[in-house]
Design a protein around this motif. Structure first.
Motif, PDB file in Angstrom:
ATOM      1  N   GLY A 175       0.150  17.538  -4.643  1.00  0.00           N
ATOM      2  CA  GLY A 175       1.074  16.973  -3.660  1.00  0.00           C
ATOM      3  C   GLY A 175       0.360  16.039  -2.713  1.00  0.00           C
ATOM      4  O   GLY A 175       0.855  14.960  -2.385  1.00  0.00           O
ATOM      5  N   LYS A 212      18.745  15.179   6.386  1.00  0.00           N
ATOM      6  CA  LYS A 212      17.430  15.164   7.020  1.00  0.00           C
ATOM      7  C   LYS A 212      17.376  16.267   8.058  1.00  0.00           C
ATOM      8  O   LYS A 212      18.391  16.570   8.686  1.00  0.00           O
ATOM      9  N   GLU A 227      17.596   6.559   3.089  1.00  0.00           N
ATOM     10  CA  GLU A 227      18.726   5.924   3.757  1.00  0.00           C
ATOM     11  C   GLU A 227      18.327   4.525   4.186  1.00  0.00           C
ATOM     12  O   GLU A 227      17.320   4.338   4.871  1.00  0.00           O
ATOM     13  N   ASP A 262       7.416  16.175  -2.764  1.00  0.00           N
ATOM     14  CA  ASP A 262       8.763  16.313  -2.192  1.00  0.00           C
ATOM     15  C   ASP A 262       9.762  16.945  -3.142  1.00  0.00           C
ATOM     16  O   ASP A 262      10.893  17.225  -2.745  1.00  0.00           O
ATOM     17  N   TYR A 300      16.578  12.598   1.778  1.00  0.00           N
ATOM     18  CA  TYR A 300      15.648  11.732   2.507  1.00  0.00           C
ATOM     19  C   TYR A 300      16.097  10.293   2.719  1.00  0.00           C
ATOM     20  O   TYR A 300      15.976   9.751   3.804  1.00  0.00           O
ATOM     21  N   TYR A 313      11.392   3.622   4.021  1.00  0.00           N
ATOM     22  CA  TYR A 313      12.526   4.112   3.228  1.00  0.00           C
ATOM     23  C   TYR A 313      12.122   5.390   2.500  1.00  0.00           C
ATOM     24  O   TYR A 313      12.836   6.375   2.497  1.00  0.00           O
ATOM     25  N   HIS A 314      10.969   5.333   1.887  1.00  0.00           N
ATOM     26  CA  HIS A 314      10.278   6.498   1.357  1.00  0.00           C
ATOM     27  C   HIS A 314      10.963   7.203   0.193  1.00  0.00           C
ATOM     28  O   HIS A 314      11.762   8.118   0.376  1.00  0.00           O
ATOM     29  N   LEU A 315      10.608   6.761  -1.008  1.00  0.00           N
ATOM     30  CA  LEU A 315      11.042   7.456  -2.210  1.00  0.00           C
ATOM     31  C   LEU A 315      10.346   8.825  -2.269  1.00  0.00           C
ATOM     32  O   LEU A 315       9.251   8.979  -1.756  1.00  0.00           O
ATOM     33  N   PRO A 316      10.980   9.800  -2.931  1.00  0.00           N
ATOM     34  CA  PRO A 316      10.324  11.106  -3.048  1.00  0.00           C
ATOM     35  C   PRO A 316       8.984  10.979  -3.766  1.00  0.00           C
ATOM     36  O   PRO A 316       8.875  10.290  -4.781  1.00  0.00           O
ATOM     37  N   GLY A 356       0.794  -1.230   0.000  1.00  0.00           N
ATOM     38  CA  GLY A 356       0.000   0.000   0.000  1.00  0.00           C
ATOM     39  C   GLY A 356       0.820   1.269   0.000  1.00  0.00           C
ATOM     40  O   GLY A 356       0.316   2.320   0.365  1.00  0.00           O
ATOM     41  N   ARG A 360       7.523   2.272   2.946  1.00  0.00           N
ATOM     42  CA  ARG A 360       6.903   3.084   3.986  1.00  0.00           C
ATOM     43  C   ARG A 360       7.963   3.698   4.895  1.00  0.00           C
ATOM     44  O   ARG A 360       7.817   4.821   5.355  1.00  0.00           O
ATOM     45  N   LYS A 376       0.053  11.541  -3.277  1.00  0.00           N
ATOM     46  CA  LYS A 376       0.950  11.041  -2.233  1.00  0.00           C
ATOM     47  C   LYS A 376       1.084   9.524  -2.298  1.00  0.00           C
ATOM     48  O   LYS A 376       2.106   8.962  -1.934  1.00  0.00           O
ATOM     49  N   GLY A 377       0.047   8.850  -2.753  1.00  0.00           N
ATOM     50  CA  GLY A 377       0.052   7.381  -2.769  1.00  0.00           C
ATOM     51  C   GLY A 377       0.493   6.768  -4.079  1.00  0.00           C
ATOM     52  O   GLY A 377       0.334   5.567  -4.267  1.00  0.00           O
TER      53      GLY A 377
END
Lengths: 869, 287
Positions: free
Chosen positions: A118, A854, A777, A801, A775, A794-797, A39, A792, A122-123
């Motif tokens: 934005g 960060k 890492e 963003d 962001y 790690y979060h790619l841009p 998700g 979730r 987001k998803g």
């Protein structure tokens, strides 16, 4: 249960535990993609009663009695959906793997949601584009041009696969139904370093539906490297298909081949492995210290491991002139140590493939790879098969970024197909991507630099410690590349390099866009910037004064015997001018005085081809319908080569691109192509296409019956390409938040084959690099475990963003590249962290030396300097 | 990974759902929106043999004004929380937090009751439940009880809901004239879990703080009330000195866990920054 899918009602019982995504794909809706199964990415987005949902986290039974619309159902009998047309007009995709889900979401947005993209997007993650062209699609912009016959080169022509991509019909690696398909799941090591004493797989084998369990006892003991290069000798022989020693958490231990993924997974749980746990080391500095656990004790320089006892895979040392003396007599000097983190490619299509033996006894592998030809060669060698008995090919590849310049899955797939005689599929999970494929090499880089009072560089020195993880795939070449062009771009009489790459018991690092340069540039460009500031010279002028000019040698210690790099065209001066002019334009903002504002730039040079040969062979053949079949080996994974090759051929042959029928990336088509890496798709493979087209024109002029011609390129001589990145940033003193107020990149890619696609490569490169700069890492704990192996955490841009990057092209024409073009896939990534670091320094007076920047990471230093908010 | 091959039953009443749970001898999970549950099933962090679908139980739906209380059915979706006019009017902190919860595709499925009973300490809705002083209506085989939010969040992912019990509705005391509120969170970037977040509901009489509830999230193992900061405000006018006094003590109210990247001291600092901003905003609402 009864379902309505794309307007058709029918009854079917999903399997227990099944999610809607796999249910839809089983029914043939291959436009519904898997990116994460959690998700987080949105590649599987469908409409449920008209509302977008992630089908991977909806139990299939939940759709009972509801209407589901997939990308395939958006089009009506009248034609494609307006949003599909909008994505086509704007070319709002590169690899296209996110596109189905993205279009489904966009098609559902109301006016209010469109006003805040934005939040609304987001998803839905896109790893390729940087989102600008997606925004263009929503704004109804068209980015495509057309071209007269013979005039395709230089025009913004659309990608030939566009209509399939936007309708969900483009076929990627796993988008095929096959009868009797078996599935592979892998048991992986829970220990960072252990010897396998025994594997008891009897309980697993006894399970109904299990066809084979493969362990190290079933595989050849041949040592090889997962890295794919034209010359195998570039990488160490330190890897086995399945090994009896495991060297990182996540390493392959045993493969189960079964009727379903669920059965294979359950069987993995029933395999009993006894380990003799060995001491492990995770920090590269500790790994090269004496007394550290030795990770590959039996390897020698004969295996191309430089110093196994000290865990050193490869190293380079050299000095031109006398750096120490030069530093001692310099007017200004700088010294700093910079560290870069472990980041992941994050291509949305995971690694994997499908293997089967056909009636002719040929082993076919349909794989998500950047290197089908080199993978075929490796498989033929490993399993002692004639190369004409192995076929490796790719359909459309859902992103690569260097991560698929490896053989991570094909060896197991081949063995499973050979053992069972059945078609087999192996599709990695997102977690496996993080813990068991490859990453960028984390590096610690100490730079020393000096300049005289006139602003002439006197000394440049790099001390590099790179961490390759448990295996040495790409370890040496990345290290050498990192120390090559980063120093070679500057004229300086005294240069020194000491660089080492170490094994540790962590997930291996490998090839990743930029190939080491982003890491070292972060340090080198900071030093250059600092010297300029100390001398009161503008960062543009200081660089202008010290960079190489046409005719200058490009030198970096310890030197190289690959002396085929020349300046085939020179646009670095233009790139500096373009960025300087763009940065002079004021930026409007309404930020209060908690925000500090500053500018920073960085430059980069990149050789247009990796050293030691990059080979492409291309065939053009006349068709009966007046068109041409163009057969190339290089793969399309969003980089745009499918478009550019047709443009080169059509321009040379004087026809339209529609008359060029492209066949791509299949070893069965013959010829050879080293692979879609090293930014070689246009410069090398495109040159072979140009060569073939020219030869066919000449042949047809000599003999009107001539039908075909073969073109080749050996990837030598090589040229250089340049980029300059500029940022204007605002930093909040109280929270460490960073806002990018302006992002500018100028690129010298020679003659621009396709301005729209080149702009996309640059925007996408900046976007991906901003992810790593600000962001992303991968965090590894003190046991060597990746603690955040999902998007979730790690979060790619996402859309919100990323700033929009203004892109400028230098006006040059390369003497070596096809029709004057140069490479431009990796390089846009390279100067981003460095430019951001310089902008932060300009804003705050603090030199931040660790990425990612960060807010919580940079905050302590801000607080020390500026006090409490 | 693949979820365990669970059985599935659709319940049409609360009693049916409770009974199904009991019959499964607790080896079961209720599924509402499933947006947190399904990933945990796929990762086998949970592996019940039975999923009880509660999404079709009418009594769990709906938003109704009942005197001084707003009753929000547990199945109310995040998307509905964002757009429902009654919630906007009577329980506005939920509406203000909603845009920060996940993203649209998740909000189309995820439910308020699911989020509150999941009790992720980094989530917005549990903390707003605390700030609003809501009461949670919980059904069991023995009947229905109401638990004040202050007694509901017990520990990491643990609430007053016992195994087999079901959250039926959230009862929120409606905001009245004299109430002011503010919500904000600090995240590394949009879409990330908040580093620190906070919602405040305050009742003013003649510009003097009569009552206040300050609830933080992402700063402990549960959403937390900042009791000392609240104390510092009661009976005071919200001027710079009073706000500073509340900021001075708020760090002691919180219990941020050790975290490699965001040490407790930094979370406390960010909480002070956030509290200052929110109280400033509330002060301006009176102007």
């Amino acid at each position: 249960m009864s379902f309505e899918i794309n307007g058709h009602s029918f009854s079917q019982q999903p399997q227990t535990g099944q999610c809607l995504r796999t249910f839809l794909r089983e029914l043939g809706h291959f436009g519904v993609k898997k990116g994460c199964d959690a998700g987080d990415c949105g590649a599987c987005t469908v409409l449920l009663d008209g509302e977008p949902v992630h089908s991977c986290i909806i139990p299939a039974f939940r759709a009972d009695g509801h209407a589901v619309t997939t990308i395939e159902g958006l089009a009506s009998e009248v034609g494609i959906h307006p949003m599909q047309q909008a994505f086509l007009d704007a070319q709002g995709f590169q690899c296209g793997f996110c596109t189905s889900g993205m279009i489904v979401t966009c098609a559902s947005l109301n006016q209010a949601q469109r006003a805040d993209l934005g939040a609304s997007l987001k998803g839905n993650l896109c790893r390729c584009t940087g989102y600008r062209t997606i925004e263009d699609a929503l704004d109804g912009k068209s980015n495509v041009e057309d071209a007269e016959p013979g005039a395709a080169f230089g025009r913004s022509l659309p990608a030939p696969a566009g209509p399939q991509v936007v309708t969900g019909k483009a076929r990627y690696t796993f988008d095929v139904a096959m009868d009797g398909l078996l599935h592979i799941k892998m048991l992986r090591s829970p220990h960072p370093h252990a010897r396998i004493i025994s594997i008891d797989s009897s309980a697993a084998r006894a399970m109904p539906g299990v066809h084979a369990v493969l362990t190290h006892a079933d595989t050849p003991t041949t040592l090889f490297s997962t890295a794919r290069h034209e010359i195998d000798a570039m990488d160490p022989e330190d890897t086995r298909i399945l090994d009896d020693t495991v060297r990182f958490i996540g390493q392959k231990v045993a493969a189960v081949v079964a009727d379903s993924e669920a059965i294979a997974e359950e069987a993995c749980r029933r395999i009993d492995v006894v380990y003799d746990i060995l001491p492990a080391v995770f920090d590269p500095a500790a790994a090269v210290a004496s007394g550290a656990p030795v990770i590959h004790p039996d390897k020698t320089p004969g295996h191309r491991v430089s110093n196994a006892i000290r865990n050193i895979v490869a190293e380079t040392h050299g000095e031109f002139g006398d750096v120490a003396a030069a530093l001692a007599s310099s007017a200004v000097t700088y010294e700093g140590t910079f560290t870069t983190q472990r980041v992941q490619h994050g291509h949305l299509e995971t690694h994997g493939g499908i293997a089967w033996l056909d009636a002719g006894g040929i082993l076919n592998i349909r794989s998500s790879t950047q290197t089908p030809f080199l993978t075929r060669r490796a498989l033929a060698q490993l399993y002692d098969l004639p190369s004409d008995k192995v076929r490796v090919f790719c359909e459309r590849v859902g992103g690569g970024f260097g991560g698929k310049q490896e053989m991570f899955v094909e060896d197991i797939l081949a063995l499973a197909a050979l053992k069972t005689g059945r078609p087999v599929k192996w599709e990695l999970t997102r977690e496996e991507q993080f813990i068991a494929t490859s990453t960028r090499h984390p590096m610690r880089v100490t730079v020393k630099a000096g300049a005289d009072k006139h602003g002439k560089l006197t000394a440049l020195q790099l001390d590099v410690l790179s961490n390759t993880g448990a295996y040495g795939n790409h370890a040496g070449p990345v290290l050498f590349h990192a120390c090559g062009e980063s120093l070679g771009v500057y004229n300086c009489a005294n240069k020194k390099v000491d660089a080492v790459v170490a094994y540790t018991n962590t997930v291996p690092a490998g090839a990743f866009r930029g190939y080491g340069l982003p890491q070292t540039l972060f340090a080198v460009e900071a030093a250059i910037d600092d010297l300029a500031k100390q001398l009161g010279i503008s960062p543009y002028d200081f660089r202008r004064h010290n960079v190489i000019k046409p005719g200058d040698p490009m030198l970096s210690p310890a030197g190289t015997h690959y002396d085929d790099v020349t300046i085939g065209s020179y646009g670095l001066d233009q790139c500096l001018d373009l960025v300087e002019r763009a940065m002079e334009i004021e930026t409007k903002h309404d930020l209060d005085d908690d925000w500090l504002i500053g500018d920073g730039i960085a430059l980069t040079m990149i050789d247009t081809v990796p050293p030691q040969g990059h080979i492409a062979e291309v065939v053009i053949a006349k068709r009966d319908d007046g068109g041409y079949d163009l057969t190339v080996g290089t793969a399309e994974f969003g980089n745009g080569t499918a478009t550019v090759h047709r443009q080169i051929a059509a321009t040379t042959l004087g026809c339209s691109v529609e008359q060029i029928h492209l066949r791509q990336s299949d070893t069965r088509n013959g010829g050879h192509d080293t692979g879609a890496y090293g930014s070689a798709g246009t410069f090398v493979a495109g040159k072979a296409t140009h060569d073939a087209a020219q030869k066919l024109v000449a042949a047809m002029q000599a003999d009107s019956n001539a039908r075909s011609a073969t073109g080749t390129s050996g990837g030598t001589p090589r040229s250089v390409a340049f980029n300059v990145q500029g940022f204007r940033v605002a930093v909040n003193k109280g929270t460490g938040a960073i806002k990018v107020l302006k992002s500018v990149q100028a690129a010298d890619a020679g003659a621009v084959a396709n301005p729209m696609q080149l702009r996309g490569q640059i925007e996408g490169g900046v976007a991906q690099s901003l992810g790593a700069t600000l962001y992303e890492e991968m965090v590894i704990d003190d046991r060597g475990r990746v603690v955040n192996p999902k998007f979730r955490d790690y979060h790619l841009p996402s859309f919100a963003d990323l700033p929009r990057t203004d892109v400028y092209f230098a006006d040059t024409y390369d003497a070596i590249g096809p029709l004057g073009a140069k490479s431009m896939s990796e390089s846009p990534y390279n100067p981003v962290a460095a430019a951001m670091g310089n902008a932060l320094f300009d804003a705050t007076g603090i030199r931040f030396t660790q990425v990612p920047f960060k807010p919580d990471r940079i905050f302590p230093e801000l607080q020390k300097k500026f006090g409490k908010a | 990974m693949k979820a365990r091959a669970f059985n599935y039953v659709k319940a049409s009443t609360v009693v049916e759902a409770l009974k199904a749970f009991e019959d499964a001898q607790d080896d079961a999970s209720y599924i509402a929106g499933g947006q947190s549950l399904v990933p945990t099933l796929a990762l086998r962090l949970q592996a019940p043999q039975l999923l009880i679908d509660i999404a079709h139980i009418p009594v769990l739906r709906g938003v109704d004004l009942q005197g001084d209380w707003l009753r929000i059915g547990a199945l109310t979706r995040h998307h509905e929380v964002l757009t429902d006019p009654l919630i906007r009017q009577h329980a506005p902190l939920y509406s203000e937090a909603a845009p920060h919860v996940a993203h649209p595709a998740i909000r189309n499925k995820g439910t308020l009751g699911g989020s509150i009973s999941h009790a992720d300490p980094a989530s917005e809705f549990p903390a707003m439940t605390l700030a609003l002083g809501a009461e949670l209506e919980i059904a069991s085989r023995d009947g229905v009880r109401r638990v004040p939010a202050d007694d509901f969040f017990l520990d990491l992912f643990q609430t007053a809901i016992e195994p087999g019990e079901l959250l039926v509705a959230i009862h929120v005391p409606v905001v009245r004239p004299g109430h002011r509120w503010a919500f904000h969170e600090l995240a590394r970037r949009r879409g990330d879990f908040a580093l620190v977040g906070c919602g405040i509901l305050a009742e003013f009489v003649d510009d003097v703080v009569k009552q206040v509830r300050i609830a933080f999230f992402s700063v402990g193992s549960t959403p937390l009330r900042a009791r000392q900061a609240e104390e510092a405000l009661i009976g005071k006018k919200l001027d710079q000195a009073v706000i500073a006094a509340a900021q001075a003590v708020v760090g002691d109210d919180l219990d941020p866990p050790e975290d490699e990247h965001t040490p407790p001291a930094m979370k406390r600092h960010l909480a002070r920054v956030l509290l200052g901003r929110l109280l400033g905003e509330i002060a301006r609402q009176g102007a």
